[in-house]
Design a protein around this motif. Structure first.
Motif, PDB file in Angstrom:
ATOM      1  N   MET A 109      51.891 -32.446  64.606  1.00  0.00           N
ATOM      2  CA  MET A 109      52.778 -33.488  64.154  1.00  0.00           C
ATOM      3  C   MET A 109      53.691 -33.892  65.303  1.00  0.00           C
ATOM      4  O   MET A 109      53.917 -33.137  66.231  1.00  0.00           O
ATOM      5  CB  MET A 109      53.557 -33.099  62.920  1.00  0.00           C
ATOM      6  CG  MET A 109      54.088 -31.731  62.812  1.00  0.00           C
ATOM      7  SD  MET A 109      54.019 -30.684  61.382  1.00  0.00           S
ATOM      8  CE  MET A 109      52.387 -30.270  61.113  1.00  0.00           C
ATOM      9  N   ILE A 110      54.171 -35.103  65.204  1.00  0.00           N
ATOM     10  CA  ILE A 110      55.036 -35.647  66.241  1.00  0.00           C
ATOM     11  C   ILE A 110      56.417 -35.877  65.650  1.00  0.00           C
ATOM     12  O   ILE A 110      56.547 -36.375  64.534  1.00  0.00           O
ATOM     13  CB  ILE A 110      54.464 -36.967  66.791  1.00  0.00           C
ATOM     14  CG1 ILE A 110      53.143 -36.689  67.522  1.00  0.00           C
ATOM     15  CG2 ILE A 110      55.463 -37.650  67.712  1.00  0.00           C
ATOM     16  CD1 ILE A 110      52.434 -37.925  67.997  1.00  0.00           C
TER      17      ILE A 110
ATOM     18  N   LEU B  68      62.321 -40.033  58.454  1.00  0.00           N
ATOM     19  CA  LEU B  68      61.206 -40.836  57.970  1.00  0.00           C
ATOM     20  C   LEU B  68      59.940 -40.030  58.195  1.00  0.00           C
ATOM     21  O   LEU B  68      59.755 -39.436  59.260  1.00  0.00           O
ATOM     22  CB  LEU B  68      61.098 -42.150  58.740  1.00  0.00           C
ATOM     23  CG  LEU B  68      62.290 -43.096  58.709  1.00  0.00           C
ATOM     24  CD1 LEU B  68      61.984 -44.335  59.549  1.00  0.00           C
ATOM     25  CD2 LEU B  68      62.643 -43.488  57.294  1.00  0.00           C
ATOM     26  N   LEU B  69      59.072 -40.016  57.204  1.00  0.00           N
ATOM     27  CA  LEU B  69      57.764 -39.385  57.315  1.00  0.00           C
ATOM     28  C   LEU B  69      56.743 -40.499  57.272  1.00  0.00           C
ATOM     29  O   LEU B  69      56.602 -41.187  56.247  1.00  0.00           O
ATOM     30  CB  LEU B  69      57.550 -38.387  56.171  1.00  0.00           C
ATOM     31  CG  LEU B  69      56.173 -37.756  56.052  1.00  0.00           C
ATOM     32  CD1 LEU B  69      55.768 -37.056  57.343  1.00  0.00           C
ATOM     33  CD2 LEU B  69      56.129 -36.795  54.876  1.00  0.00           C
TER      34      LEU B  69
ATOM     35  N   ALA C  61      61.141 -30.143  51.471  1.00  0.00           N
ATOM     36  CA  ALA C  61      59.998 -29.333  51.048  1.00  0.00           C
ATOM     37  C   ALA C  61      58.703 -30.140  51.099  1.00  0.00           C
ATOM     38  O   ALA C  61      57.631 -29.610  50.792  1.00  0.00           O
ATOM     39  CB  ALA C  61      60.223 -28.778  49.647  1.00  0.00           C
ATOM     40  N   ALA C  62      58.794 -31.399  51.529  1.00  0.00           N
ATOM     41  CA  ALA C  62      57.596 -32.241  51.646  1.00  0.00           C
ATOM     42  C   ALA C  62      56.642 -31.616  52.655  1.00  0.00           C
ATOM     43  O   ALA C  62      57.042 -31.225  53.748  1.00  0.00           O
ATOM     44  CB  ALA C  62      57.979 -33.649  52.064  1.00  0.00           C
ATOM     45  N   VAL C  63      55.370 -31.527  52.259  1.00  0.00           N
ATOM     46  CA  VAL C  63      54.348 -30.909  53.107  1.00  0.00           C
ATOM     47  C   VAL C  63      53.856 -31.920  54.137  1.00  0.00           C
ATOM     48  O   VAL C  63      53.638 -33.089  53.826  1.00  0.00           O
ATOM     49  CB  VAL C  63      53.184 -30.375  52.247  1.00  0.00           C
ATOM     50  CG1 VAL C  63      52.072 -29.826  53.120  1.00  0.00           C
ATOM     51  CG2 VAL C  63      53.688 -29.304  51.281  1.00  0.00           C
TER      52      VAL C  63
ATOM     53  N   ASP D 268      50.926 -36.274  61.084  1.00  0.00           N
ATOM     54  CA  ASP D 268      52.128 -36.944  60.594  1.00  0.00           C
ATOM     55  C   ASP D 268      53.135 -37.173  61.718  1.00  0.00           C
ATOM     56  O   ASP D 268      53.165 -36.444  62.716  1.00  0.00           O
ATOM     57  CB  ASP D 268      52.791 -36.129  59.484  1.00  0.00           C
ATOM     58  CG  ASP D 268      52.044 -36.246  58.162  1.00  0.00           C
ATOM     59  OD1 ASP D 268      51.244 -37.176  58.009  1.00  0.00           O
ATOM     60  OD2 ASP D 268      52.284 -35.398  57.286  1.00  0.00           O
ATOM     61  N   VAL D 269      53.963 -38.190  61.501  1.00  0.00           N
ATOM     62  CA  VAL D 269      55.053 -38.516  62.436  1.00  0.00           C
ATOM     63  C   VAL D 269      56.358 -38.459  61.652  1.00  0.00           C
ATOM     64  O   VAL D 269      56.487 -39.091  60.587  1.00  0.00           O
ATOM     65  CB  VAL D 269      54.875 -39.927  63.037  1.00  0.00           C
ATOM     66  CG1 VAL D 269      56.048 -40.297  63.924  1.00  0.00           C
ATOM     67  CG2 VAL D 269      53.557 -40.005  63.813  1.00  0.00           C
TER      68      VAL D 269
END
Length: 88
Positions: free
Chosen positions: A1-2, A60-61, A70-72, A77-78
């Motif tokens: 992830m970035i 922001l995801l 708790a978001a997986v 993902d960035v």
């Protein structure tokens, strides 16, 4: 992830973006913990430490606001770090 840093977070992190490799099922909270585990130089004068900025930032995801740490996350993902700002 970035992780992409903006404004004061960029100055405190010392980078515009960083890549992290976390295990499957890692959450936003896990990612923030990994961000804070990186050994960094002192931020420029007048810039708060990254730990303080992260505690007050919005995230922001994949360009969508995320409030639940708790978001997986997935490996591609960035996550954008948006510190508080003033003005208008």
């Amino acid at each position: 992830m970035i992780v992409r840093y903006f404004a004061a977070a960029r100055a405190a992190a010392g980078f515009e973006e960083e890549k992290f490799h976390l295990p499957q099922g890692a959450t936003v909270a896990d990612l923030l913990e990994a961000v804070l585990a990186v050994d960094r130089p002192e931020p420029p004068a007048g810039t708060p430490p990254l730990s303080r900025l992260l505690s007050r930032s919005s995230f922001l995801l994949n360009e969508v606001a995320v409030r639940d740490q708790a978001a997986v996350l997935g490996p591609d993902d960035v996550v954008d770090v948006l510190p508080p700002f003033a003005g208008g």
